[in-house]
Scaffold this motif. Structure first.
Motif, mmCIF file in Angstrom:
data_model
loop_
_atom_site.group_PDB
_atom_site.id
_atom_site.type_symbol
_atom_site.label_atom_id
_atom_site.label_comp_id
_atom_site.label_asym_id
_atom_site.label_seq_id
_atom_site.Cartn_x
_atom_site.Cartn_y
_atom_site.Cartn_z
ATOM 1 N N ASP A 1 -31.700 -3.223 -58.409
ATOM 2 C CA ASP A 1 -31.006 -3.950 -59.469
ATOM 3 C C ASP A 1 -30.876 -3.113 -60.735
ATOM 4 O O ASP A 1 -29.857 -3.199 -61.443
ATOM 5 C CB ASP A 1 -31.744 -5.257 -59.775
ATOM 6 N N MET A 2 -31.860 -2.268 -61.020
ATOM 7 C CA MET A 2 -31.776 -1.392 -62.190
ATOM 8 C C MET A 2 -30.685 -0.337 -61.994
ATOM 9 O O MET A 2 -29.942 -0.017 -62.926
ATOM 10 C CB MET A 2 -33.135 -0.732 -62.444
ATOM 11 N N GLN A 3 -30.584 0.197 -60.773
ATOM 12 C CA GLN A 3 -29.523 1.170 -60.502
ATOM 13 C C GLN A 3 -28.140 0.550 -60.694
ATOM 14 O O GLN A 3 -27.258 1.160 -61.313
ATOM 15 C CB GLN A 3 -29.660 1.702 -59.074
ATOM 16 N N LEU A 4 -27.958 -0.661 -60.159
ATOM 17 C CA LEU A 4 -26.662 -1.321 -60.282
ATOM 18 C C LEU A 4 -26.340 -1.630 -61.734
ATOM 19 O O LEU A 4 -25.176 -1.508 -62.171
ATOM 20 C CB LEU A 4 -26.656 -2.610 -59.450
ATOM 21 N N PHE A 5 -27.354 -2.019 -62.493
ATOM 22 C CA PHE A 5 -27.121 -2.314 -63.913
ATOM 23 C C PHE A 5 -26.665 -1.069 -64.671
ATOM 24 O O PHE A 5 -25.720 -1.118 -65.470
ATOM 25 C CB PHE A 5 -28.402 -2.880 -64.531
ATOM 26 N N ILE A 6 -27.330 0.056 -64.435
ATOM 27 C CA ILE A 6 -26.937 1.296 -65.111
ATOM 28 C C ILE A 6 -25.536 1.710 -64.680
ATOM 29 O O ILE A 6 -24.714 2.136 -65.512
ATOM 30 C CB ILE A 6 -27.959 2.412 -64.823
ATOM 31 N N ASP A 7 -25.219 1.570 -63.399
ATOM 32 C CA ASP A 7 -23.880 1.926 -62.929
ATOM 33 C C ASP A 7 -22.810 1.074 -63.599
ATOM 34 O O ASP A 7 -21.740 1.575 -63.987
ATOM 35 C CB ASP A 7 -23.807 1.771 -61.409
ATOM 36 N N ASP A 8 -23.089 -0.225 -63.750
ATOM 37 C CA ASP A 8 -22.123 -1.103 -64.425
ATOM 38 C C ASP A 8 -21.939 -0.715 -65.882
ATOM 39 O O ASP A 8 -20.813 -0.735 -66.406
ATOM 40 C CB ASP A 8 -22.586 -2.559 -64.311
ATOM 41 N N CYS A 9 -23.036 -0.342 -66.543
ATOM 42 C CA CYS A 9 -22.939 0.057 -67.949
ATOM 43 C C CYS A 9 -22.168 1.368 -68.108
ATOM 44 O O CYS A 9 -21.421 1.544 -69.076
ATOM 45 C CB CYS A 9 -24.335 0.188 -68.558
ATOM 46 N N LEU A 10 -22.345 2.289 -67.167
ATOM 47 C CA LEU A 10 -21.603 3.546 -67.251
ATOM 48 C C LEU A 10 -20.102 3.306 -67.110
ATOM 49 O O LEU A 10 -19.299 4.028 -67.710
ATOM 50 C CB LEU A 10 -22.082 4.507 -66.155
ATOM 51 N N LYS A 11 -19.723 2.312 -66.317
ATOM 52 C CA LYS A 11 -18.307 1.972 -66.208
ATOM 53 C C LYS A 11 -17.819 1.229 -67.449
ATOM 54 O O LYS A 11 -16.663 1.378 -67.858
ATOM 55 C CB LYS A 11 -18.080 1.123 -64.957
ATOM 56 N N LYS A 12 -18.684 0.434 -68.034
ATOM 57 C CA LYS A 12 -18.290 -0.356 -69.204
ATOM 58 C C LYS A 12 -18.066 0.535 -70.421
ATOM 59 O O LYS A 12 -17.060 0.415 -71.116
ATOM 60 C CB LYS A 12 -19.371 -1.394 -69.509
#
Length: 822
Positions: free
Chosen positions: A577-588
């Motif tokens: 879940d932490m990996q997915l959160f960071i990936d979403d923030c990098l796209k945002k």
């Protein structure tokens, strides 16, 4: 008789001291004129062990890739004095070495013949691409850990990465470029590259850089690349050494076992100066057509010219030898950078031998001192040049941020250009006074989360239009500030001071009534956005009649996109879940200038997150942000933390600038010092972070250093003196007289970029109440990728939380307004 003996002994001691004094200056310590990270002796030792675990399939693949021969590269000594003499002969225009007035070309065909790498394939220039890959010492460790049970794909990738990072392209920073790491993962891409051309191109760029420094009399420092290849080139072109195996191919194998070749500074200089023309080979000797065809080299490039030796003219041969004539010191013409001492005996008297010896020693002393002065001045000029490059890069960021800020000022008055110019000058003057401001984190008072200048929404801006003063158009970025920061400070226009006079340009000149009506700071989102403003020829504000200025296009052009997907070493240590959160923030946060987290005057944008994840150095914003999170934990669980006071590294930086720095110590007074136990002071000096901790009860300073060096204590004295000067009325004792102890046994770093993260971890452990057993944390270096990833996750999570709070406050405000209307 006893007195005569004593007097004689005294005279003898005085004479020996007078003789030894000049000699003491002659025996100066040796300093390398140039330094390289390419150690082929270590490379060969690792390859010898690696050959024992090689399978037949891997060996055949290495032969297919034409790199199997490097397993047997001779373990030469570095021979830096000889390399220095050759670098002095480099001609950047001709791209060759001029030795005894003969130009010896350094061509791609020669590199192919010397190394056995084919001169065919794609030509790449990778060194302009970003670094951040695996460190070369780590690849050495991985090579030693290979065994026969390791799969062939891993063995091939590890060895190719090892060759590229430690032999072909070793860098001073010890980093491996990401392009080379990706090439090592693909055998097809590796085999498609012309490595002979790539090696030669990289070395030529390094030779040109060294030639520029030699021309300006600057110290050479480090030279990157496959420098031992230059030694092999010298051995093949200069006929002064005999190869051990003359028939071996490629050419560097001819010198296998001949590792005793070494020239000190004196021998290297004499060798180049006393070379005879018959000892210089214009081209590599004995290259056959078959040998050239194997590496796709042009055989015609190895054919010597008809007359390679320079013939002396008849006039020069008939000139009689000039007699040496002693010139008096008064008649001798001295160049500005040369001073010689020469004693002249009186006419009719022979000059004593001791006077000649004294003359020689004094001249040697003068030469030594002048050389050291030149080296010191050149070193300082080199550092200034490096700092200038960093400042220029920061100025670009400053201009981008300034244009981003201008997007918040979309109106301008229809006035004369003179008033507009005056307003711009006033705004720029305010910006030039800005410094990188960071809040003070201490265990007594929390850091305000909403201490920023608010950004009004569109509707609120319309309401405030009647009361807002005219704002001038700023369509071009400002000139760089007069006061240029050092490499210890990262200038950015995003920084704001909490004082009223240091507000952003868009709100600095507002009237008091306007500032009172501005929206609350909670209504501002930490994410930077660019508003779309549709422009027409005659568009004016409906309330103020002011002309609308379109700046969105300019802002978009200056914003730099960031990577939406990224691989970072700490990713594998995080939960899913932490990996997915960071990936979403990098796209945002799709632009490097997008603000991710802000608290008080700490502002971190997307670029700062990339620095954390991609193993780059941390700056003062990162350190103070980490201190912010530590302070939050200390307030949440005070039972496990000691009372402490945190002092930002900006206190010393602003003192160096002679700027006011009281904002960083205003939370310190006699009362807070009585209640606290520790002073926590991170220090950045010469691109290295250390942590200075003052134990008030014990009256001692503790220095935590991830690269232990007694010289790092020097800057601590300056920091303590500045602190005592600014707070001399608060301390009951003279803190400048407390001893400074370097803490032993702390975890240390094995690279050149993790010092900031080590300081953060030191800080987290030191403020705890329990005594720290540093032996439990000796493996911190291997955990650094995880620490960095967790730190980035914490910043991104905090930024998202604050943004949700802003949205919540706006919804509640809208609901309350709607209920009032009902």
């Amino acid at each position: 008789m006893r007195y005569n003996c004593a007097f004689t002994a005294l005279l003898l001691r005085y004479y020996c001291a007078s003789i030894a004094l000049p000699l003491r200056f002659d025996c100066m310590p040796y300093y390398r004129p140039v330094t390289s990270r390419c150690y082929v002796s270590t490379f060969r030792a690792i390859c010898d062990s690696f050959r024992e675990v090689l399978s037949v399939e891997v060996e055949n693949t290495l032969r297919t890739l034409h790199i199997h021969q490097f397993l047997f590269f001779p373990a030469f000594q570095q021979n830096m004095p000889l390399m220095y003499e050759l670098l002095k002969c480099w001609d950047s225009t001709e791209e060759g070495f001029k030795i005894k007035d003969q130009l010896l070309k350094f061509s791609t065909d020669e590199v192919a013949i010397l190394t056995g790498l084919p001169n065919t394939g794609a030509e790449i220039i990778w060194h302009n691409e970003p670094l951040g890959g695996v460190m070369s010492p780590e690849l050495k460790t991985e090579m030693t850990q290979l065994s026969r049970s390791t799969d062939d794909a891993t063995v091939l990738k590890t060895f190719i990465s090892f060759v590229l990072s430690n032999l072909f392209f070793p860098l001073n920073s010890l980093k491996t470029p990401r392009r080379l790491v990706s090439i090592a993962s693909s055998l097809e891409e590796f085999s498609s590259i012309n490595w002979a051309w790539t090696l030669r191109e990289f070395l030529v760029n390094e030779f040109n850089r060294m030639a520029t420094k030699l021309a300006t009399e600057k110290p050479l420092g480090y030279i990157n690349g496959f420098l031992p290849l230059l030694l092999v080139w010298f051995l093949e072109h200069i006929n002064v050494n005999t190869p051990t195996y003359p028939d071996s191919r490629p050419r560097f194998l001819r010198w296998e076992g001949n590792t005793s070749i070494f020239y000190n500074s004196e021998k290297a200089a004499n060798l180049v100066a006393t070379l005879k023309e018959k000892q210089i080979l214009y081209v590599i000797d004995g290259v056959s057509a078959v040998e050239a065809e194997l590496v796709h080299a042009d055989i015609t490039s190895f054919q010597p010219p008809p007359s390679p030796l320079k013939q002396k003219s008849h006039e020069q041969s008939e000139l009689p030898p000039a007699k040496k004539r002693r010139v008096k010191a008064s008649q001798k013409q001295k160049s500005p950078d040369e001073t010689k001492v020469e004693f002249q005996a009186a006419e009719g008297f022979a000059q004593p031998e001791w006077l000649s010896l004294l003359e020689k020693r004094m001249n040697n002393l003068i030469d030594t001192v002048s050389r050291k002065i030149k080296e010191e001045i050149g070193d300082r000029l080199d550092k200034i040049e490096d700092n200038l490059h960093r400042v220029e890069a920061k100025v670009d960021d400053l201009q981008t941020k300034f244009i981003n800020h201008c997007s918040e000022c979309p109106v301008r008055p229809a006035e004369s250009s003179s008033s507009s110019t005056e307003s711009v000058d006033q705004t720029l003057a305010g910006w030039k006074k800005k410094s990188k401001i960071i809040p003070n984190v201490d265990a007594e008072s929390p850091i305000p989360m909403d201490d920023q200048t608010p950004t009004p929404s569109d509707e609120e801006a319309t309401k405030l239009g009647d009361e807002s003063p005219p704002v001038s158009t700023m369509q071009s970025p400002p000139s760089s500030p007069k006061k240029e920061p050092t490499n210890e400070e990262s200038p950015s226009t995003k920084d704001q001071s909490p004082s009223t006079k240091d507000q952003s340009p868009s709100t600095k000149d507002q009237s008091p009534s306007t500032q009172q009506q501005s929206p609350s700071p909670k209504q501002q989102s930490p994410t930077t956005t660019c508003k779309e403003i549709v422009c027409t020829d005659e568009m004016q504000s409906p309330t103020t009649g002011m002309e609308i200025v379109c700046v969105s296009d300019t802002v978009k052009d200056l914003r730099r996109p960031a990577q939406t997907t990224m691989y970072y070493r700490g990713k594998e240590f995080l939960a899913q879940d932490m990996q997915l959160f960071i990936d979403d923030c990098l796209k945002k946060y799709a632009y490097l200038e997008d603000v991710v987290f802000s608290s008080g005057n700490i502002i971190l944008n997307r670029r700062d997150i990339d620095h954390i994840l991609l193993d780059d150095c941390l700056d003062n914003f990162h350190i103070d942000a980490y201190a912010f999170f530590v302070d939050r934990k200390a307030k949440a669980i005070p039972a496990i933390y000691q009372p402490y006071l945190y002092i930002s590294p900006m206190h010393r930086i602003l003192n160096d600038y002679k700027d006011p720095s009281d904002i960083y110590i205003k939370h310190i007074n006699k009362e807070t010092l009585r209640r606290t136990h520790l002073l926590i002071i991170p220090i950045i000096h010469n691109n290295h972070w250390t942590l200075l901790v003052g134990r008030l009860k014990e009256r001692v300073w503790k220095l935590y250093d991830s690269l232990p060096n007694p010289q790092h204590k020097d800057i601590c004295v300056t920091v303590i003196n500045d602190l005592f000067k600014d707070l001399n009325k608060c301390f009951d004792a003279d803190i400048t007289k407390w001893r400074i102890n370097i803490v032993r046994g702390t975890p240390t770093q094995s690279n050149s970029f993790d010092c900031g993260m080590f300081v953060c971890k030191y800080m987290d452990k030191v403020v705890g109440k329990d005594k720290v057993d540093w032996t439990e944390y000796k493996f911190w270096q291997s955990d650094m990728p995880r620490f960095r990833a967790e730190f980035a996750y914490q910043i991104l999570l905090e930024g998202e939380t604050v943004e949700l709070m802003h949205v919540k406050d706006r919804i509640e405000s809208a609901v309350k307004s709607h209920l009032k209307l009902m």
